[in-house]
Write an enzyme that holds these catalytic residues in place. Structure first.
Site, short mmCIF file in Angstrom:
data_model
loop_
_atom_site.label_atom_id
_atom_site.label_comp_id
_atom_site.label_asym_id
_atom_site.label_seq_id
_atom_site.Cartn_x
_atom_site.Cartn_y
_atom_site.Cartn_z
CE LYS A 98 -1.01 -0.97 -11.29
NZ LYS A 98 0.16 -1.85 -11.43
NE ARG A 107 -0.67 -11.41 -16.39
CZ ARG A 107 0.58 -11.56 -16.00
NH1 ARG A 107 1.01 -12.74 -15.61
NH2 ARG A 107 1.42 -10.54 -16.00
#
Ligand code: BES
Ligand code: ZN
Ligand code: ZN
Length: 503
Positions: free
Chosen positions: A262, A336
């Site tokens: 990130k 996920r």
């Protein structure tokens, strides 16, 4: 951290040391006007509210001198007409006057339900995260709330407020704790220590057990960190369970993005990425403390997402416990992957309902702003959660699961890829569709999936703006109350209020 004591009285108790009366000020046209019992007090009646800057607008608070004492005023605008508004007003009182020892609150409350909601609002803002402050750590002063009302308030409602505020405080403590001190094994250990409640048991799965059980998602996300992943399974199994609720929560103790690292700004909120796991744990504990006749199995899917020589490479393919294969093209879409393991395990138990909750996508903020939680799933599950959220006053918004988006995450070499690189359109929905793939069938013969709902509270879990209503800065504890209410409604211990005239 304080747990306040709440007492209900028909008339104002004698002035205690350190007590302050709170009256309400509403709006009549554009003019501020004292409403309720406060309007009978000469000292208040004679004040020029306008010149004192008292607006009467909703949630605005003030302290005024009536000549012989200082009283607090809470703005109620057009009135406390719904339980959602009552909770907000309670939150505003609780924040503004938490430095007073005893509050005698005398505001118009049109029903017991509204009175209870106001008290809940006051109680749940008595929280401060001071663990990392070296200086002044004085706890909040507020100890006693005397509510002056003729409404009949049940003791069970007051007990429930205490249990809910404790579980919100525990959630916020976990979520606010930075990643250096809250790593997977630590989160598991804290939850285990908190689990000494009748009917509750906790299992902690370490790397070895995770490998044995083929929890590939959790292992794949956790393999880049020196602090290994965990799965915590919490079971609350009361003797007279009427139904079975399974909860799955995302517990990334820190999300760097992994090899798909990130950027510096985007990484800042990522200690909050375990909020889903904290929420389901504390909701389960609250459900157990309330003794609700419903079985709950909660799966906390915990890992630290780090880049390193042992981390998962973008384009690695992993095979899940249910045989599905995923090409991990973006290691930052890790939520996920860990949630998939939890959903597979939850499905194997064939519960009546599976609810998963995760800080899954930045897309939740793009679509819904800062306060709403995205809700996806089948119609029945969605309706149940919408109803529970309404009763709790929490903000959820039903989002679609458009089938065509699923085609866009098909992989060339595996079943699916884990994100749509370069195209953020509908990213919250893609997240939901991906997770649905891991929800099992209702029975071996059935083509229907188990009842399931997905909550994406990527932004609602953490409030990086100013406090408002009963929501503080930082970790919000959002959705704990909705999940507890959902369990109450499934256990039918709480009236269903979907068509309540309070809305
Ligand atoms: N933990 C983040 C989601 C997030 C973003 C939570 C902002 C709170 C605030 C998640 O793991 C993530 O990085 N999601 C990606 C998904 C994408 C790659 C499909 C995102 O939202 O960018
Ligand atoms: Zn991520
Ligand atoms: Zn994440």
């Amino acid at each position: 951290m304080t747990t306040i004591s709440i007492k209900v009285h028909a008339t104002t108790p004698k002035d205690a040391v350190g007590s302050m009366a709170i009256y309400s000020v509403g709006l009549s046209g554009n003019e501020a006007q004292i409403v309720g019992n406060g309007s009978k007090l000469a000292g208040l009646k004679n004040l020029n509210l306008k010149s004192l800057g008292v607006s009467g607008s909703f949630e605005a608070t003030a302290r005024v001198n009536t000549g012989d004492k200082v009283v607090g005023l809470i703005g109620i605008g057009e009135g406390i007409t719904t339980h959602a508004k009552a909770r907000e007003v309670g939150g505003a009182i609780g924040r503004a006057f938490s430095n007073v020892k005893v509050l005698n609150i005398d505001v118009p409350l049109s029903s017991a339900e509204i009175a209870v909601a106001l008290l809940e609002g006051i109680a749940i803002v008595q929280y401060e995260f001071t663990s990392y402050k070296s200086g002044n750590k004085t706890p909040l002063a507020l100890k006693t709330v005397n509510l002056i009302t003729n409404q009949k308030i049940a003791k069970t409602d007051l007990d429930r407020i205490k249990i809910l505020s404790e579980s919100l405080n525990a959630t916020r403590d976990l979520v606010n704790t930075p990643g250096n001190d809250l790593y997977p094994a630590k989160l598991a250990e804290i939850v285990k220590l908190q689990s000494k409640i009748p009917g509750v048991s906790v299992e902690i799965w370490d790397e070895k057990k995770l490998a044995k059980e083929q929890c590939t998602g959790i292992l794949s996300v956790g393999q880049g960190s020196v602090r290994g992943p965990r799965l915590v399974k919490i079971t609350y199994s009361p003797a007279k369970a009427k139904s079975h609720l399974a909860l799955v929560g995302k517990g990334i103790t820190f999300d760097t993005g992994g090899i798909s690292l990130k950027p510096p700004l985007g990484i800042l909120g990522m200690k909050y990425d375990m909020a889903g796991a904290a929420t389901i744990a504390q909701a389960t504990f609250a459900i157990a403390k309330l003794g609700l006749p419903i079985k709950v199995t909660a799966f906390m899917c915990i890992a630290e997402n780090m880049p390193s020589g042992s981390a998962t490479r973008p384009t690695d393919v992993i095979t899940f416990r249910n045989g599905k294969t995923i090409e991990v093209i973006n290691t930052d879409a890790e939520g996920r992957l860990v949630m998939a393991d939890g959903l597979i395990l939850a499905s194997e138990l064939k519960p009546d309902l599976i609810v998963d909750i995760a800080t899954l996508t930045g897309g939740a903020r793009v679509a819904l702003g800062n306060r709403y939680t995205g809700l996806m799933g089948d119609d029945k599950a969605v309706a149940a959660i919408e109803n529970a959220a309404k009763v709790s006053g929490e903000l959820v918004w039903h989002m679609p699961l458009p089938e065509e988006l699923l085609d866009l995450i098909k992989s060339d070499i595996a079943d699916f890829v884990n994100s749509r690189l370069g195209n953020p359109a509908g990213s919250m929905l893609v997240g939901g569709l991906f997770l649905r793939e891991f929800v099992g069938l209702a029975s071996d013969k059935s083509k229907e999936r188990l009842n399931w709902a997905h909550l994406d509270f990527a932004t609602a879990a953490n409030n990086d703006l100013a406090a408002y209503g009963y929501t503080l800065k930082g970790a919000t504890g959002s959705m704990v109350r909705t999940l507890v209410t959902l369990a109450e409604q499934m256990a039918a211990t709480r009236k269903k209020q979907s068509s309540s005239n309070l809305y």
